[in-house]
Enzyme design. Structure first.
Site, PDB file in Angstrom:
ATOM      1  N   TYR A 161       0.658  -0.980  -0.134  1.00 12.86           N
ATOM      2  CA  TYR A 161      -0.186  -0.298   0.381  1.00 12.86           C
ATOM      3  C   TYR A 161       0.862   1.744  -0.184  1.00 12.86           C
ATOM      4  CZ  TYR A 161      -2.309   4.326   1.321  1.00 12.86           C
ATOM      5  OH  TYR A 161      -2.891   5.820   1.080  1.00 12.86           O
ATOM      6  N   HIS A 214      -2.773   1.433   7.015  1.00 13.51           N
ATOM      7  CA  HIS A 214      -3.881   0.962   6.563  1.00 13.51           C
ATOM      8  C   HIS A 214      -5.021  -0.321   6.891  1.00 13.51           C
ATOM      9  CE1 HIS A 214      -5.928   1.886   2.729  1.00 13.51           C
ATOM     10  NE2 HIS A 214      -5.601   3.032   2.334  1.00 13.51           N
ATOM     11  N   GLU A 238      -1.649   5.857  11.815  1.00 14.35           N
ATOM     12  CA  GLU A 238      -2.827   6.204  11.532  1.00 14.35           C
ATOM     13  C   GLU A 238      -3.204   4.471  10.704  1.00 14.35           C
ATOM     14  OE1 GLU A 238      -3.252   8.227   7.694  1.00 14.35           O
ATOM     15  OE2 GLU A 238      -4.535   7.262   7.078  1.00 14.35           O
ATOM     16  N   GLU A 264     -10.668   7.536   8.093  1.00  6.42           N
ATOM     17  CA  GLU A 264     -10.764   7.823   6.417  1.00  6.42           C
ATOM     18  C   GLU A 264     -12.008   7.346   6.386  1.00  6.42           C
ATOM     19  OE1 GLU A 264      -7.381   7.381   5.302  1.00  6.42           O
ATOM     20  OE2 GLU A 264      -7.265   6.130   4.210  1.00  6.42           O
ATOM     21  N   GLU A 341      -4.073  16.638   5.752  1.00 10.09           N
ATOM     22  CA  GLU A 341      -3.203  15.602   4.826  1.00 10.09           C
ATOM     23  C   GLU A 341      -3.844  16.629   3.174  1.00 10.09           C
ATOM     24  OE1 GLU A 341      -3.177  11.289   2.973  1.00 10.09           O
ATOM     25  OE2 GLU A 341      -5.168  12.000   3.874  1.00 10.09           O
ATOM     26  N   TRP A 405      -7.626  -3.775   3.232  1.00  8.08           N
ATOM     27  CA  TRP A 405      -6.122  -3.418   2.221  1.00  8.08           C
ATOM     28  C   TRP A 405      -6.546  -2.110   3.241  1.00  8.08           C
ATOM     29  CZ3 TRP A 405      -7.648   1.568  -0.475  1.00  8.08           C
ATOM     30  CH2 TRP A 405      -6.516   1.741  -1.209  1.00  8.08           C
TER      31      TRP A 405
HETATM   32  C1  CS2 Z   1      -4.929   7.331   2.749  1.00  5.96           C
HETATM   33  C2  CS2 Z   1      -5.759   7.335   1.325  1.00  5.96           C
HETATM   34  O1  CS2 Z   1      -5.026   9.060   2.099  1.00  5.96           O
HETATM   35  C3  CS2 Z   1      -4.509   8.222   2.889  1.00  5.96           C
HETATM   36  O2  CS2 Z   1      -4.531   8.438   4.336  1.00  5.96           O
HETATM   37  O3  CS2 Z   1      -5.233   6.305   3.363  1.00  5.96           O
HETATM   38  O4  CS2 Z   1      -5.030   7.605   0.177  1.00  5.96           O
HETATM   39  C4  CS2 Z   1      -6.897   5.951   0.448  1.00  5.96           C
HETATM   40  O5  CS2 Z   1      -6.500   4.884   0.566  1.00  5.96           O
HETATM   41  C5  CS2 Z   1      -7.881   6.486  -0.010  1.00  5.96           C
HETATM   42  O6  CS2 Z   1      -8.149   7.620   0.151  1.00  5.96           O
HETATM   43  C6  CS2 Z   1      -8.518   5.215  -0.859  1.00  5.96           C
HETATM   44  O7  CS2 Z   1      -9.627   5.774  -2.037  1.00  5.96           O
HETATM   45 MG    MG Z   2      -4.422   6.559   5.207  1.00  4.41          MG
END
Ligand code: CS2
Ligand code: MG
Length: 405
Positions: A161, A214, A238, A264, A341, A405
Site C-alpha cells: 500500500y 491502512h 494511522e 478516513e 493531509e 486493504w
Molecule cells: C489513504 C488514502 O490518504 C490516506 O491516508 O489511506 O489514500 C486511501 O487509500 C484512499 O483515500 C482510498 O480511496
Molecule cells: Mg490513510
C-alpha cells in the site's frame, strides 16, 4: 435576492481520476459547488443524488442548511452509510458555498473566522527501498513541508500500500477491475520499525513523521508495532486496525504511547463517538466529503475538541478540490486543528478546478476575499474527461484469504 433552489445537477468527471461534483443554482442566480466523490462507487452516489435527492430540493430555501441536512438525513429513514452521507455532503457543501456567496464572505468567516493564518499540510513520501523513501522524505522537507507521511515497499512482497511499483506518484484506484495485492503481517511488522528508525537516523527529529498502517493489523499487533515505533516519535500511526471496531483502539492505546489517528472511512459522528469519548485516539481523520459535509463534520470536530482530540482531515486525491476546500475552511476556523493531509492531484485536475486555497512551502493558505468555498468548476473542461471506471485494490494474505486493504 431569492435563495430558492431552482436547479440541482450532478457531474461525474475524470481529469486524471474520477470526481462527483454537485452544482446547485438559486433563483437569484447564485451557484454552489459540492464534492460527493466516493472512490470506486461514484455512480451509486450520482444516482442517489440525481434520482433521490434532487427532486426533494427544488423550491427549497438554500439558506436553511441545517433544516435541509436533517430533512435528508432523518427523512431517508435508512440513516448513515458512505453513499448516503457522501451524497448529503455534496449538497451541504454546495449550500455553504451559496450562503458564503450570498453574504460576500468566505465560508471560514461564517464558521467563526480564522483561528490561524495558515495550515500545516502533510504530503506522501514513498519508495521501493528504505534509501529511496528517505530521499523522498528529504525532497518533501526541501519543499518546505514540516510533516511528511512515509511508506516503503515491504521486502518480499510484490505490492505494498502507498507505493508505486515504477516509482512516480501513487494512485490506488487504477484499474477497471480490482487488482489483487498480497499481504504478510510478519514481514511488515519486521520491516516498518527499521524504516522509520532509518528515516529519523538520516533526517533527524526536526519535523513531524507520519505512517499509515491502512487497517491491516489486529489490536495486539498494532499495540506491539506502536511500542516498537516509540523511539521514532511519530506524529501519528494511522488506521492501525480495521476502523469499524471502535473498542479495538482502547487495546492499542493500552500498549503504546505512539499517537493514534483514524477516521478516513467513517461517515458520521456515531462512527467515532466511542473512540473520542474514551480518549482512545489523538487525531480524527474523516473527510468532510464523506461525513455529511460541513454541517456534520463541524459537530464531529466539536466533540473531538472536548476530549483533546485534534483534526487531521482526510485529503487524498479522491477528495476533489471542492471537498479539499471544505476541509480547509473548517481547519482554519476550529480551535483543535492538527494537520491537513494534502496528497496532491493529477495535472489535468487543474484544468477543471480553480481554488482560492494554495500550497505555499508546505502550508495551505487561502484568500480572504473570495466568497463561499472559493472553487470554480470549468464545465467545458470537465466534459472533456468522461467517467472512467476504476476500482481500489483488494488484499489477500499469502494463503489466498481476503484481508483488509
Ligand atoms: C489513504 C488514502 O490518504 C490516506 O491516508 O489511506 O489514500 C486511501 O487509500 C484512499 O483515500 C482510498 O480511496
Ligand atoms: Mg490513510
Amino acid at each position: 435576492m431569492s435563495m430558492q433552489i431552482t436547479d440541482v445537477d450532478v457531474l461525474v468527471t475524470s481529469p486524471g481520476r474520477n470526481y462527483v461534483i454537485v452544482r446547485i443554482e438559486t433563483a437569484g442566480g447564485l451557484v454552489g459547488w459540492g464534492d460527493a466523490t466516493l472512490n470506486g462507487r461514484e455512480l451509486a452516489v450520482r444516482s442517489y443524488l440525481q434520482d433521490h435527492l434532487a427532486p426533494l430540493l427544488l423550491g427549497r430555501d438554500a439558506s436553511r442548511i441545517g433544516d435541509i441536512w436533517s430533512y435528508l438525513y432523518k427523512g431517508a429513514y435508512w440513516r448513515r452509510g458512505p453513499v448516503t452521507m457522501t451524497s448529503i455532503s455534496g449538497i451541504d457543501q454546495a449550500l455553504w458555498d451559496i450562503l458564503g456567496k450570498a453574504a460576500g464572505m468566505p465560508v471560514f468567516q461564517l464558521l467563526g473566522g480564522r483561528a490561524r493564518d495558515r495550515l500545516m499540510a502533510y504530503p506522501h513520501a514513498s519508495g521501493l527501498t528504505v534509501e529511496a523513501s528517505i530521499a523522498s522524505v528529504a525532497a518533501r522537507l526541501e519543499e518546505g513541508y514540516r510533516a511528511v507521511r512515509v511508506q516503503a515497499a515491504v521486502p518480499g512482497l510484490l505490492t505494498t500500500y502507498g507505493i508505486h511499483r515504477g516509482g512516480g506518484s501513487y494512485e490506488p484506484a487504477k484499474s477497471s477491475l480490482p487488482e489483487e495485492e498480497a499481504w504478510d503481517t510478519p514481514a511488515y511488522l519486521d520491516f516498518v520499525p527499521k524504516l522509520l528508525a532509518a528515516v529519523r537516523n538520516e533526517l533527524g527529529f526536526g519535523f513531524n513523521l507520519l505512517h499509515d498502517v491502512h487497517h491491516r493489523l489486529s489490536p495486539t499487533e498494532a499495540g506491539a508495532l506502536g511500542r516498537s515505533l516509540e523511539p521514532s516519535r511519530l506524529y501519528w500511526m494511522e488506521d492501525a486496525t480495521p476502523a469499524e471496531d471502535q473498542s479495538a483502539f482502547a487495546l492499542v492505546r493500552a500498549h503504546t504511547t505512539t499517537p493514534l489517528a483514524v477516521g478516513e472511512v467513517f461517515n458520521s459522528i456515531w462512527d467515532c463517538q466511542q473512540l473520542i469519548t474514551s480518549r482512545s485516539i489523538d487525531y480524527i481523520r474523516c473527510a468532510t466529503t464523506h461525513t455529511g459535509g460541513i454541517t456534520h463534520m463541524r459537530r464531529v470536530l466539536a466533540l473531538a475538541e472536548l476530549y483533546g482530540v485534534r483534526s487531521g482531515l482526510h485529503g487524498p486525491s479522491d477528495v476533489s478540490p471542492v471537498g479539499m476546500a471544505a476541509n480547509v475552511h473548517l481547519d482554519l476556523a476550529i480551535p483543535n486543528f492538527g494537520v491537513q493531509e494534502f496528497m496532491g492531484y493529477p495535472e489535468a485536475t487543474a484544468e477543471v478546478f480553480t481554488t482560492s486555497y494554495r500550497l505555499v512551502g508546505g502550508h495551505l493558505e487561502i484568500d480572504d476575499d473570495v466568497p463561499g468555498l472559493g472553487v470554480d468548476v470549468d464545465l467545458d473542461a470537465a466534459s472533456r474527461y468522461p467517467y472512467d471506471r476504476k476500482y481500489l485494490p483488494v488484499n489477500r494474505l499469502l494463503d489466498g484469504s481476503v484481508h483488509d486493504w
